[in-house]
Scaffold this motif. Structure first.
Motif, PDB file in Angstrom:
ATOM      1  N   THR A  16       0.856  -1.194   0.000  1.00 59.54           N
ATOM      2  CA  THR A  16       0.000   0.000   0.000  1.00 59.54           C
ATOM      3  C   THR A  16       0.886   1.235   0.000  1.00 59.54           C
ATOM      4  OG1 THR A  16      -0.089  -0.139   2.408  1.00 59.54           O
ATOM      5  CG2 THR A  16      -1.927  -1.085   1.183  1.00 59.54           C
ATOM      6  N   LEU A  17       0.358   2.318  -0.532  1.00 63.13           N
ATOM      7  CA  LEU A  17       1.140   3.544  -0.749  1.00 63.13           C
ATOM      8  C   LEU A  17       0.508   4.711  -0.005  1.00 63.13           C
ATOM      9  CD1 LEU A  17       1.676   3.058  -4.577  1.00 63.13           C
ATOM     10  CD2 LEU A  17       3.293   2.573  -2.735  1.00 63.13           C
ATOM     11  N   PRO A  18       1.239   5.312   0.914  1.00 64.61           N
ATOM     12  CA  PRO A  18       0.672   6.430   1.673  1.00 64.61           C
ATOM     13  C   PRO A  18       0.548   7.721   0.855  1.00 64.61           C
ATOM     14  CG  PRO A  18       2.685   5.602   2.707  1.00 64.61           C
ATOM     15  CD  PRO A  18       2.566   4.927   1.390  1.00 64.61           C
ATOM     16  N   GLY A  19       1.255   7.839  -0.276  1.00 66.48           N
ATOM     17  CA  GLY A  19       1.009   8.969  -1.168  1.00 66.48           C
ATOM     18  C   GLY A  19       1.983  10.126  -1.084  1.00 66.48           C
ATOM     19  N   GLY A  20       3.037  10.020  -0.290  1.00 64.71           N
ATOM     20  CA  GLY A  20       3.993  11.130  -0.184  1.00 64.71           C
ATOM     21  C   GLY A  20       4.905  11.220  -1.397  1.00 64.71           C
ATOM     22  N   ILE A  21       5.466  12.418  -1.601  1.00 62.54           N
ATOM     23  CA  ILE A  21       6.375  12.649  -2.732  1.00 62.54           C
ATOM     24  C   ILE A  21       7.707  11.954  -2.460  1.00 62.54           C
ATOM     25  CG2 ILE A  21       7.617  14.420  -4.067  1.00 62.54           C
ATOM     26  CD1 ILE A  21       4.582  14.424  -4.460  1.00 62.54           C
ATOM     27  N   VAL A  22       8.218  11.257  -3.464  1.00 61.36           N
ATOM     28  CA  VAL A  22       9.442  10.468  -3.321  1.00 61.36           C
ATOM     29  C   VAL A  22      10.663  11.334  -3.610  1.00 61.36           C
ATOM     30  CG1 VAL A  22      10.738   8.545  -4.297  1.00 61.36           C
ATOM     31  CG2 VAL A  22       8.286   8.318  -3.877  1.00 61.36           C
ATOM     32  N   ASP A  23      11.664  11.235  -2.738  1.00 62.73           N
ATOM     33  CA  ASP A  23      12.946  11.916  -2.943  1.00 62.73           C
ATOM     34  C   ASP A  23      13.820  11.056  -3.867  1.00 62.73           C
ATOM     35  OD1 ASP A  23      15.490  12.956  -2.788  1.00 62.73           O
ATOM     36  OD2 ASP A  23      15.700  12.712  -0.615  1.00 62.73           O
ATOM     37  N   PRO A  24      14.158  11.570  -5.079  1.00 58.39           N
ATOM     38  CA  PRO A  24      14.946  10.744  -6.017  1.00 58.39           C
ATOM     39  C   PRO A  24      16.290  10.308  -5.432  1.00 58.39           C
ATOM     40  CG  PRO A  24      14.095  12.728  -7.096  1.00 58.39           C
ATOM     41  CD  PRO A  24      13.816  12.894  -5.648  1.00 58.39           C
ATOM     42  N   GLN A  25      16.882  11.137  -4.574  1.00 59.09           N
ATOM     43  CA  GLN A  25      18.163  10.738  -3.960  1.00 59.09           C
ATOM     44  C   GLN A  25      18.000   9.528  -3.049  1.00 59.09           C
ATOM     45  OE1 GLN A  25      19.610  14.507  -2.247  1.00 59.09           O
ATOM     46  NE2 GLN A  25      21.163  14.420  -3.856  1.00 59.09           N
ATOM     47  N   ALA A  26      16.856   9.447  -2.377  1.00 52.86           N
ATOM     48  CA  ALA A  26      16.604   8.285  -1.521  1.00 52.86           C
ATOM     49  C   ALA A  26      16.474   7.028  -2.376  1.00 52.86           C
ATOM     50  CB  ALA A  26      15.345   8.514  -0.676  1.00 52.86           C
TER      51      ALA A  26
END
Lengths: 352, 352
Positions: B256-266
């Motif tokens: 499941t996906l909480p919907g937050g914006i993903v940091d490309p560096q992470a």
């Protein structure tokens, strides 16, 4: 034991600046210090006298950048981080918020670092006091947070002239029981006792504790003996950081077997953990394994079908099961099998 | 601040047994106690007076079994375990080795438990002392280990008649800086100070600390305020236990996906972590995802071939990658794709 202890504040030391003779300042303010006293000295005045200051801009983003740089140079490793709070282990080995770097009780263009070697600072101050005719013990103290408990206490960063630990092991109580626990961190307790008469505004940077037995001829091993080494520290990482490390362990699990005997109950616990996560219809059962490569038990995982999707899911499910086994201290290796995937198991020394 | 503090031992209290009037015993041994003093009382004599004893066999496996049972009944949760050492959080909220259960300073057929409610014990003892004409504060103390530091110190389990925390927040130092840190755990420091004149053989179970300002009319909130709640405790689990929990997190990762914006560096860090573990020839590249279900980024994982072994390995490798992403705070869900497996991503609140 003792007939009683006095804790006396030393007032009037005033501002301390690099190069100051701390022994002279202390005895100037407290000529009543006498042989056998323990002087608890706030690390900040030691740092200031030793010039352990970093020049920083008074405000703005440059100040924050300079502060971050100072923290990085003081840090041996990050222990835990939450929001703006960073707890690090310093190069000395202290675990402290912000590496013990302090911006209070100093003008706005400087930060105060911890003394470079607080035990050496304690020995040097003790020697300087002895040169002025006072044979005392010295504790360099600072304020630290703790796990599990709110509020801060003062502890000893450095010590000279008394044992930092008092050992009760082997003593017999009145009921004939041998005491088990019980190395008391007496230097930390002295630092805390000293704090009771000091303020947080550094107008009382020194407390004199009088009546403590054991102020000795030798400097002793210092407060470094209070630092728990990583191997014996059960709390070397913050919970969130250790949990993330566990996820990384799962991501990088090797397919090698250390060869220990597997506890069947641990396997059962691992299966229960993932039972809900595995594709319906998947069978997991004990299987024979060849003892080569260290395997001491086996599990055969058979998927409900042989479609491409079934096979991809089998790989994912087996990996979930391997992580669950690893959490129970069981290492695994994946072997091809005509009925699915065979996991060869052995007990690991890894996480437990 | 203060003009100085005295710490005085109270000797001659003798053996304490269930039902004893502790106030009478203390004032009998120390008739010199006076208004404004802080009495630091070893929890063991409070427990004994309150009958917090468990009968156990004097030796043998039955003794060990009885001891394990006592520990289980005192334990709210296990915090960390290593070899014979078990650190638990008690029902009171204290984090202590062996739940604070003690076999020293008691005959061999009994164990001593902590007082059931040490703040209530402190209030009751304070009231009993006041009834005998002494207006004092009371601290119930015990010996605890700490994370990161060797040796034990005494801390406050219970308190009545003075604030357990001293708050310096908002104060201004001589340089105009507002003090940030700095709620001092003064009750713990008093407990440590008291320990300096007590022994470990309970012949000095009470210390009187004289000269502490702030001994008040009210009982105050007690030492319970020193207990850090789980949510604010960055060290609520031992490192090994938290790491095993991380492995279990990997075993049970939801899709499941909480919907937050993903940091490309992470994402890049997560890829680096698993790079060596993934089947040679596998391609991992950014991919478009539909924003439904909360996905804010995507990764397409393409295996080097389409044999059954390739597909099983694809499932396992994707699961490794998902664990590595989770360690960086990125949740993922696996979606079928004609070129392999599509991982839909979003930032999680999970482990970070």
């Amino acid at each position: 034991m003792t007939d009683g202890v006095e804790i006396l504040p030393v007032r009037g030391i005033g501002d301390v600046t690099p190069g100051d003779d701390l022994a002279a300042l202390i005895l100037g303010a407290a000529p009543w210090v006498r042989d056998g006293d323990v002087l608890v000295v706030t690390s900040k005045v030691v740092s200031k006298a030793e010039g352990r200051l970093v020049e920083v801009p008074a405000d703005g983003p440059e100040r924050e950048a300079a502060r971050a740089q100072a923290l990085e140079s003081e840090t041996a490793r990050v222990v835990a981080r939450r929001g703006p709070t960073v707890i690090v282990q310093t190069h000395h080995g202290f675990v402290m918020a912000a590496g013990g770097i302090d911006a209070s009780n100093v003008d706005k263009t400087h930060l105060v670092l911890l003394p470079a070697d607080p035990d050496a600072s304690a020995r040097a101050l003790r020697a300087a006091l002895r040169a002025r005719g006072r044979d005392v013990a010295v504790i360099i103290s600072d304020t630290m947070g703790r796990a599990w408990r709110n509020g801060l206490t003062d502890v000893a960063l450095g010590a000279a002239g008394l044992p930092a630990l008092r050992d009760h092991r082997g003593e017999i109580d009145p009921y004939g029981n041998e005491l088990q626990l019980t190395q008391m961190a007496v230097a930390d307790e002295l630092a805390s006792a000293g704090e009771l008469v000091k303020g947080k505004s550094d107008q009382v940077p020194v407390a004199v504790v009088r009546g403590i037995p054991g102020v000795g001829q030798d400097d002793g091993v210092g407060a470094a003996t209070l630092l728990r080494d990583g191997a014996s520290d059960m709390f070397s990482l913050g919970t969130a950081e250790a949990r993330a490390a566990g996820l990384r362990d799962a991501a990088t699990m090797p397919e090698t077997l250390p060869g220990g005997i597997v506890d069947p109950q641990a396997v059962d616990r691992a299966l229960v953990t993932v039972a809900e996560m595995i594709a319906p219809g998947t069978l997991v059962r004990p299987a024979e394994v060849l003892p080569e490569n260290g395997a001491t038990a086996g599990l055969l995982v058979t998927p409900p079908g042989t479609s491409a999707a079934d096979l991809v899911r089998l790989g994912a499910d087996a990996q979930r099961l391997r992580a669950s086994l690893a959490a129970e201290g069981i290492a695994s290796a994946s072997l091809p099998h005509e009925d699915g995937l065979l996991l060869a198991l052995s007990a690991a020394g890894g996480v437990r």
